[in-house]
Design an enzyme around this catalytic site. Structure first.
Site, PDB file in Angstrom:
ATOM      1  N   HIS A  25      81.523  95.852 116.640  1.00  0.00           N
ATOM      2  CA  HIS A  25      82.795  95.396 117.225  1.00  0.00           C
ATOM      3  C   HIS A  25      82.897  93.870 117.209  1.00  0.00           C
ATOM      4  O   HIS A  25      83.319  93.261 118.193  1.00  0.00           O
ATOM      5  CB  HIS A  25      82.959  95.908 118.668  1.00  0.00           C
ATOM      6  CG  HIS A  25      82.733  97.379 118.814  1.00  0.00           C
ATOM      7  ND1 HIS A  25      82.510  98.002 120.029  1.00  0.00           N
ATOM      8  CD2 HIS A  25      82.693  98.369 117.898  1.00  0.00           C
ATOM      9  CE1 HIS A  25      82.331  99.292 119.853  1.00  0.00           C
ATOM     10  NE2 HIS A  25      82.437  99.541 118.565  1.00  0.00           N
ATOM     11  N   HIS A  79      77.386 107.278 130.087  1.00  0.00           N
ATOM     12  CA  HIS A  79      78.471 106.416 129.606  1.00  0.00           C
ATOM     13  C   HIS A  79      79.249 107.152 128.522  1.00  0.00           C
ATOM     14  O   HIS A  79      78.660 107.815 127.665  1.00  0.00           O
ATOM     15  CB  HIS A  79      77.819 105.148 129.042  1.00  0.00           C
ATOM     16  CG  HIS A  79      78.744 104.093 128.551  1.00  0.00           C
ATOM     17  ND1 HIS A  79      80.041 103.942 128.971  1.00  0.00           N
ATOM     18  CD2 HIS A  79      78.527 103.080 127.652  1.00  0.00           C
ATOM     19  CE1 HIS A  79      80.579 102.901 128.359  1.00  0.00           C
ATOM     20  NE2 HIS A  79      79.685 102.368 127.549  1.00  0.00           N
ATOM     21  N   GLU A  81      81.208 105.833 126.103  1.00  0.00           N
ATOM     22  CA  GLU A  81      81.375 105.194 124.792  1.00  0.00           C
ATOM     23  C   GLU A  81      80.592 105.985 123.736  1.00  0.00           C
ATOM     24  O   GLU A  81      79.487 106.483 123.980  1.00  0.00           O
ATOM     25  CB  GLU A  81      80.952 103.721 124.834  1.00  0.00           C
ATOM     26  CG  GLU A  81      81.508 102.965 123.632  1.00  0.00           C
ATOM     27  CD  GLU A  81      81.478 101.443 123.767  1.00  0.00           C
ATOM     28  OE1 GLU A  81      80.876 100.903 124.721  1.00  0.00           O
ATOM     29  OE2 GLU A  81      82.070 100.783 122.885  1.00  0.00           O
ATOM     30  N   ASP A  83      78.829 105.550 121.156  1.00  0.00           N
ATOM     31  CA  ASP A  83      77.458 105.323 120.681  1.00  0.00           C
ATOM     32  C   ASP A  83      76.451 106.064 121.554  1.00  0.00           C
ATOM     33  O   ASP A  83      75.290 106.196 121.180  1.00  0.00           O
ATOM     34  CB  ASP A  83      77.120 103.829 120.582  1.00  0.00           C
ATOM     35  CG  ASP A  83      77.503 103.016 121.796  1.00  0.00           C
ATOM     36  OD1 ASP A  83      78.342 103.471 122.581  1.00  0.00           O
ATOM     37  OD2 ASP A  83      76.955 101.906 121.971  1.00  0.00           O
ATOM     38  N   HIS A 145      79.635  98.328 131.414  1.00  0.00           N
ATOM     39  CA  HIS A 145      80.781  97.492 131.183  1.00  0.00           C
ATOM     40  C   HIS A 145      82.089  98.281 131.054  1.00  0.00           C
ATOM     41  O   HIS A 145      83.114  97.706 130.696  1.00  0.00           O
ATOM     42  CB  HIS A 145      80.546  96.687 129.898  1.00  0.00           C
ATOM     43  CG  HIS A 145      80.462  97.561 128.652  1.00  0.00           C
ATOM     44  ND1 HIS A 145      81.203  97.307 127.527  1.00  0.00           N
ATOM     45  CD2 HIS A 145      79.768  98.699 128.371  1.00  0.00           C
ATOM     46  CE1 HIS A 145      80.947  98.221 126.594  1.00  0.00           C
ATOM     47  NE2 HIS A 145      80.086  99.080 127.088  1.00  0.00           N
ATOM     48  N   ASP A 164      73.699 100.964 128.906  1.00  0.00           N
ATOM     49  CA  ASP A 164      73.917  99.670 128.238  1.00  0.00           C
ATOM     50  C   ASP A 164      73.207  98.515 128.950  1.00  0.00           C
ATOM     51  O   ASP A 164      72.832  97.523 128.304  1.00  0.00           O
ATOM     52  CB  ASP A 164      75.413  99.361 128.158  1.00  0.00           C
ATOM     53  CG  ASP A 164      76.108 100.070 127.005  1.00  0.00           C
ATOM     54  OD1 ASP A 164      75.436 100.418 126.019  1.00  0.00           O
ATOM     55  OD2 ASP A 164      77.330 100.268 127.096  1.00  0.00           O
ATOM     56  N   TYR A 192      73.070  90.120 123.777  1.00  0.00           N
ATOM     57  CA  TYR A 192      73.757  91.346 124.229  1.00  0.00           C
ATOM     58  C   TYR A 192      74.543  91.074 125.512  1.00  0.00           C
ATOM     59  O   TYR A 192      75.706  91.450 125.652  1.00  0.00           O
ATOM     60  CB  TYR A 192      72.699  92.431 124.457  1.00  0.00           C
ATOM     61  CG  TYR A 192      73.251  93.799 124.723  1.00  0.00           C
ATOM     62  CD1 TYR A 192      73.393  94.722 123.700  1.00  0.00           C
ATOM     63  CD2 TYR A 192      73.635  94.185 125.998  1.00  0.00           C
ATOM     64  CE1 TYR A 192      73.898  95.983 123.939  1.00  0.00           C
ATOM     65  CE2 TYR A 192      74.147  95.433 126.254  1.00  0.00           C
ATOM     66  CZ  TYR A 192      74.275  96.333 125.219  1.00  0.00           C
ATOM     67  OH  TYR A 192      74.785  97.578 125.465  1.00  0.00           O
ATOM     68  N   HIS A 223      69.955 100.887 124.249  1.00  0.00           N
ATOM     69  CA  HIS A 223      69.830 100.122 123.007  1.00  0.00           C
ATOM     70  C   HIS A 223      68.549  99.304 123.063  1.00  0.00           C
ATOM     71  O   HIS A 223      68.244  98.693 124.098  1.00  0.00           O
ATOM     72  CB  HIS A 223      70.989  99.136 122.829  1.00  0.00           C
ATOM     73  CG  HIS A 223      72.336  99.759 122.722  1.00  0.00           C
ATOM     74  ND1 HIS A 223      72.740 100.494 121.626  1.00  0.00           N
ATOM     75  CD2 HIS A 223      73.398  99.750 123.566  1.00  0.00           C
ATOM     76  CE1 HIS A 223      73.985 100.895 121.797  1.00  0.00           C
ATOM     77  NE2 HIS A 223      74.407 100.466 122.973  1.00  0.00           N
TER      78      HIS A 223
HETATM   79 FE1  FEO Z   1      79.171 100.730 125.982  1.00  0.00          FE
HETATM   80 FE2  FEO Z   1      76.375 101.042 124.034  1.00  0.00          FE
HETATM   81  O1  FEO Z   1      78.099 101.471 124.646  1.00  0.00           O
END
Ligand code: FEO
Length: 394
Positions: A25, A79, A81, A83, A145, A164, A192, A223
């Site tokens: 992104h 989460h 999102e 990923d 986030h 995250d 990050y 991550h």
């Molecule tokens: Fe907010 Fe790693 O996704």
């Protein structure tokens, strides 16, 4: 064969490694990334998070090394999102009776919007789930986030599955902080934080408060590598970053057409160096905006220069400022100094536009916009250096 990695007795990393991810992104991920998922083998086998849809095969293969995926009874979706949630449909196909545990209400509504309605198990802060000898405790981390974010704590393992938070975009054959080395992991964690978490710093402060009192032996993010030897350091560092307290440090960011704005940029650098302020110069033709953002996190002084091109600032500078504005915290940058500057031929729109955005980001602009017509001369450069020197230590 893709191997699961034991991180504690009966707890396995089963995620995906995205070696080739280079742009997340707009954030350059020069070392790729990982999408970490964790399998807890207890009386009720539980999967913590999944991964991007394209990595579902890796995930399932690694799970299969430990247990038949059909035996999974809970999937904790910390989460929404994609990923982290993207492989939920693939897991549900193999384990159709698994309950999806998610935050109430935004996790449940977000998952429903992505994957359709099902019998989600919504949880709030303080809710617990017994999965055998372990009890999982959930803490919502609103806006760290996204509105749906939460973290999960396993009491027996003393692991915080932080999603995250505390993550790094970093692909490695290693899985732990001490295997990679603290300086590298902290550098990746800083990038990050600056590029993803920074605008929500006041929510991070609240989340860290909510986690106080947990006996944490290991932080397992979604991550990068797992924190097992430097848990105290990353917690302390998040406290410092989320306070948004800057260092006495300057960055000078610019693009230039015929070198006048570049001359100004170099003079501003000299002004800070002369006053013993550590300084870095970034040319937007060669430096990536996400690397510059990493430095913004700790810079008290941010000078941004653009000449006037046509009727406004240069597109490279506009792109950087657009990114900066999106990542600016709503509060907390009071006292940070913005220094807009640039050259012009017959209209000061370029530096004026830079000034408007820096002000909107929350910087103080004690010098206003520093504009100079046509080419530089020694006298004006000396004046520029004196003016910039005047804001040091204010
Ligand atoms: Fe907010 Fe790693 O996704």
């Amino acid at each position: 064969m893709l191997h699961a990695v034991k991180v504690k007795p009966d707890v396995y990393w089963v995620g995906g490694i995205d070696w080739n991810e280079r742009n997340f992104h707009g954030y350059t991920t020069d070392r790729g990334s990982t999408y970490n998922a964790y399998l807890i083998m207890d009386e009720h086998p539980t999967l913590i998070d999944t991964c991007k849809p394209g990595f579902a095969g890796e995930l399932i293969e690694r799970i299969g090394e430990v247990v038949d995926p059909a035996r999974i009874e809970y999937v904790v979706a910390n989460h929404v999102e994609q990923d982290h949630s993207g492989a939920i449909p693939a897991i549900c196909e193999l384990a159709p009776n698994a309950r999806i545990v998610t935050s109430d209400p935004y996790g449940a509504s977000g998952l429903a919007a992505h994957y359709g309605e099902r019998d989600y198990l919504p949880v709030k802060t303080g809710d617990t789930l017994c999965i055998g000898k372990r009890t999982l405790t959930f803490t919502q981390t609103l806006m760290v986030h996204w509105p749906d974010n939460m973290v999960t704590y396993s009491d027996v393992d003393r692991i915080l599955f932080s999603n995250d938070a505390f993550g790094q975009h970093f692909a490695s054959s290693h899985h732990f902080d001490d295997e990679v080395g603290l300086p590298e992991v902290l550098a990746q964690a800083k990038k990050y934080y600056a590029n993803i978490v920074m605008p929500y710093s006041r929510h991070v402060v609240r989340a860290l408060g909510a986690l106080e009192g947990l006996d944490i032996d290991m932080v397992a993010p979604s991550h990068g590598v797992i924190w097992r030897s430097h848990v105290g350091e990353i917690m302390e560092t998040y406290c410092r970053w989320s306070s948004l307290a800057p260092d006495e440090y300057a960055i000078v960011v610019y693009d230039s057409m015929w070198h006048t704005t570049e001359d100004m940029a170099r003079e501003i650098v000299e002004a800070f160096i002369e006053r013993d302020v550590p300084t870095r110069l970034f040319d937007l033709k060669v430096d990536h905006i996400s690397d510059i953002m990493t430095e913004v996190l700790s810079a008290k002084y941010v000078a941004v220069g653009s000449p006037t091109l046509n009727n406004g600032m240069m597109p490279t500078v506009a792109a950087f400022l657009c990114y900066l504005k999106g990542l600016s915290p709503k509060t907390g940058w009071e006292g940070r100094v913005g220094i807009p500057f640039g050259s012009y031929g017959w209209g000061t729109n370029g530096p004026d536009e830079v000034a408007a955005v820096l002000e909107a980001c929350g910087f103080d602009l004690p010098l206003g916009a520093l504009s100079h017509q046509w080419v530089e001369d020694e006298e004006h450069l000396a004046q520029l250096q004196t003016a910039v020197a005047g804001v040091v230590g204010r």
